[in-house]
Design an enzyme around this catalytic site. Structure first.
Site, short mmCIF file in Angstrom:
data_model
loop_
_atom_site.label_atom_id
_atom_site.label_comp_id
_atom_site.label_asym_id
_atom_site.label_seq_id
_atom_site.Cartn_x
_atom_site.Cartn_y
_atom_site.Cartn_z
N CYS A 167 2.03 3.63 -7.65
CA CYS A 167 1.74 2.24 -7.30
C CYS A 167 1.64 1.33 -8.52
CB CYS A 167 0.46 2.17 -6.48
SG CYS A 167 0.52 3.23 -5.03
N HIS A 307 -6.41 -4.39 -7.58
CA HIS A 307 -5.62 -3.39 -6.85
C HIS A 307 -6.08 -3.37 -5.40
CE1 HIS A 307 -3.00 0.00 -6.36
NE2 HIS A 307 -3.99 0.81 -6.02
N GLU A 318 -13.12 -0.03 -8.69
CA GLU A 318 -12.52 -1.16 -9.40
C GLU A 318 -13.55 -2.26 -9.65
OE1 GLU A 318 -8.49 -3.91 -9.30
OE2 GLU A 318 -9.05 -2.77 -7.52
N LYS A 339 -3.53 -7.71 -1.04
CA LYS A 339 -3.13 -6.63 -0.14
C LYS A 339 -3.76 -6.79 1.24
CE LYS A 339 -2.17 -2.94 -3.51
NZ LYS A 339 -2.58 -3.58 -4.78
N HIS A 344 0.00 -2.70 1.23
CA HIS A 344 0.23 -2.08 -0.08
C HIS A 344 1.70 -1.74 -0.24
CE1 HIS A 344 -0.16 0.01 -3.69
NE2 HIS A 344 -1.01 0.98 -3.37
N PHE A 405 -1.41 6.87 -7.69
CA PHE A 405 -1.69 8.30 -7.57
C PHE A 405 -1.26 9.00 -8.85
CE2 PHE A 405 -1.44 8.80 -2.63
CZ PHE A 405 -2.63 8.10 -2.51
#
Length: 419
Positions: A167, A307, A318, A339, A344, A405
Site C-alpha cells: 500500500c 493512512h 498512526e 479513505k 483503500h 503489509f
C-alpha cells in the site's frame, strides 16, 4: 551538490468518487462515499459484498478497443489518469522545449494485473490442464507494464520502472521520481499509481485476513476511520497521476505550479507481516524522515492526510505516531482520512491521497473524515480529525502517509509554492 527544486505541474485521477481531478476533489469536499454493493462479480457468498468501485469508466475515451483488450484494468486506469495529468501540465503534445530523453515514468502498483492472472488460471483449470494461455498474459499481468505503457504512449525515454511496496507503492514511486529530478537525472517525471484488485481473489483474500469491513447492510458508512465501531477497510480501485517537474524547467516553459514537493521519508516497522507496530514506531520514523528530508519543522505542517484505513489497530498506532512526532503542535493540525470516502486503493492510495494534499494546499480546504459517530477511548479526542465536514484553513504544508503489509512505510511532504 546543490539539489534541484521540484514542483507539481499536473494532476490526474480515476477514483471511486470521480473519474477526473475536479470531480474527485468535489467528492472529497462534499464528503461523498464511494462504497456500494459489488457489481464486478457475484459476491453473494463472500463475507464482504461491497467495495469502492470506479463508476462509469469508459476506456474508449482513452484507448481503442483493440488496445484496451491487451491491458489489464489497472493499466487502463494508469493511462486515463496520466493522460489527464499530462494535459493539465501542458505536456500532452510535442512540446519543442521538452527533451523526451529527460522525461521519465515511475509508477506504483501493489498487485498489478490481478484480474488477468485470475482469468488465465481459471481458463487453464477449466481446459483440463491444456496450456492455452493468452500471448498477452504476462505483459498484462506484470506490475511494471503501466509505466511501460505510459512511456510508449508519449515517447518518454527517461527513467522508467515500477515500485511495489504493497500500500506504500504509489508513495514510493513519488519519492523515487522526486529524487531523480532533484539529483538532476530527469527534468519531468510522471508518477503515481493504479490498482484494480476488486476481484474474487482480492475480496476473498482480504476477507481471509479479516482485514475488510463486513458492514454489508450499510456499505456507504462502512469506512469509518477513528470511529469506535470501525471493523476493517473497504477495498477501492482506480489511479492517480502527478507530474513532478524541475522548478527552472517549469518556469522556462510557463507551466502552472500547484505546489512544491519538498521531502520524502521511508522506514520499516520490522514488526509483523500485516499488523502495524503497536506504538507506531515505523510510522513515527517515516514522518520524521520526511520532515528532515525537507529541512522543515513539525510546526511548519498544517495538515496530515493519514493512512487511516479504518482498522482497529492501524488508526490507533498512526495517531500515537503523529503525537510522538508533532508533540503539542499535533493539536494545531488538521488530520483526515480520505479513505473514509474512496476506500483503500492499495498501491494507488498514496497517489490519490497525495493529490488530496496538493489540492488542500491550493484551495485552503481540508477534506473530511466521514462516517464518524462514536468516539474511541483509545484515541485522543482533542485532536482535530476533521470529522464529517470539510474545513477551510490556510495550508502551508501537508504530509501524506501510506503504510503497507510487510511493514513498508512512506511519507511525502508538499508545501505552498513560493516563487
Amino acid at each position: 551538490m546543490e539539489l534541484k527544486r521540484v514542483v507539481v505541474t499536473g494532476l490526474g485521477a480515476v477514483t471511486p468518487i470521480g473519474n477526473d481531478v475536479q470531480s474527485f476533489w468535489q467528492g472529497l469536499v462534499n464528503g461523498t462515499s464511494g462504497a456500494a454493493d459489488i457489481t464486478k462479480f457475484d459476491a453473494t457468498n463472500f463475507k464482504t459484498q461491497f467495495a469502492c468501485e470506479v463508476k462509469d469508466f469508459d476506456v474508449s475515451q482513452f484507448l481503442h478497443r483493440k488496445e484496451s483488450r491487451k491491458m489489464d484494468l489497472f493499466a487502463q486506469y494508469a493511462i486515463a489518469c496520466s493522460d489527464e495529468a499530462l494535459a493539465d501540465a501542458g505536456l500532452d503534445g510535442e512540446e519543442p522545449n521538452v527533451d523526451h530523453d529527460r522525461v521519465g515514468v515511475i509508477w506504483g502498483s501493489g498487485i498489478g494485473g490481478f484480474q488477468t492472472f485470475m482469468n488465465e488460471a481459471l481458463n487453464f483449470h477449466e481446459s483440463g490442464g491444456v496450456p492455452r494461455f493468452s500471448p498477452f498474459f504476462i505483459p498484462m499481468m506484470i506490475s511494471d507494464i503501466a509505466a511501460g505503457h505510459i512511456s510508449i504512449r508519449h515517447g518518454f525515454r527517461g527513467p522508467n520502472f515500477c515500485t511495489v511496496s504493497a500500500c506504500a507503492s504509489g508513495t514510493n514511486a513519488m519519492i523515487d521520481a522526486f529524487n531523480y529530478i532533484r539529483l538532476g537525472k530527469a527534468e519531468v517525471m510522471v508518477t503515481g499509481g493504479s490498482e484494480a484488485a476488486i476481484t474474487e481473489g482480492g475480496i476473498g483474500g482480504f476477507n481471509a485476513l479479516k482485514a475488510l469491513s463486513t458492514r454489508n447492510d450499510d456499505p456507504a458508512r462502512a469506512s469509518r476511520p477513528f470511529d469506535a465501531t470501525r471493523d476493517g477497510f473497504v477495498l477501492g480501485e482506480g489511479g492517480g497521476a502527478i507530474i513532478l517537474e524541475e522548478y527552472e524547467h517549469a518556469i522556462a516553459r510557463g507551466a502552472q505550479i500547484y505546489c512544491e514537493m519538498v521531502g520524502g521519508g521511508m522506514s520499516a516497522d520490522a514488526h509483523h507481516i500485516t499488523a502495524p507496530h503497536p506504538q507506531g514506531l515505523g510510522a513515527k520514523n517515516v514522518m520524521k524522515a520526511a520532515l528532515a528530508d525537507a529541512e522543515m519543522s513539525p510546526t511548519d505542517v498544517d495538515y496530515v492526510n493519514v493512512h487511516g484505513t479504518s482498522t482497529p489497530l492501524g488508526d490507533i498506532a498512526e495517531t500515537l505516531a503523529i503525537q510522538g512526532v508533532f508533540g503539542e503542535h499535533a493539536y494545531n493540525l488538521n488530520i483526515s482520512s480520505t479513505k473514509s470516502m474512496t476506500g483503500h486503493l492499495l498501491g494507488a492510495a498514496g497517489a490519490i491521497e497525495g493529490i488530496a494534499c496538493i489540492l488542500a494546499i491550493k484551495h485552503g480546504v481540508i477534506p473530511p473524515t466521514i462516517n464518524f459517530e462514536f468516539p474511541d477511548e483509545g484515541l485522543d479526542q482533542k485532536l482535530d480529525f476533521t470529522l464529517n465536514k470539510a474545513k477551510h484553513r490556510k495550508v502551508r504544508a501537508a504530509l501524506c502517509n501510506t503504510f503497507g503489509f510487510g511493514g513498508h512505510n512512506a511519507s511525502v511532504l508538499f508545501k505552498e509554492y513560493q516563487p
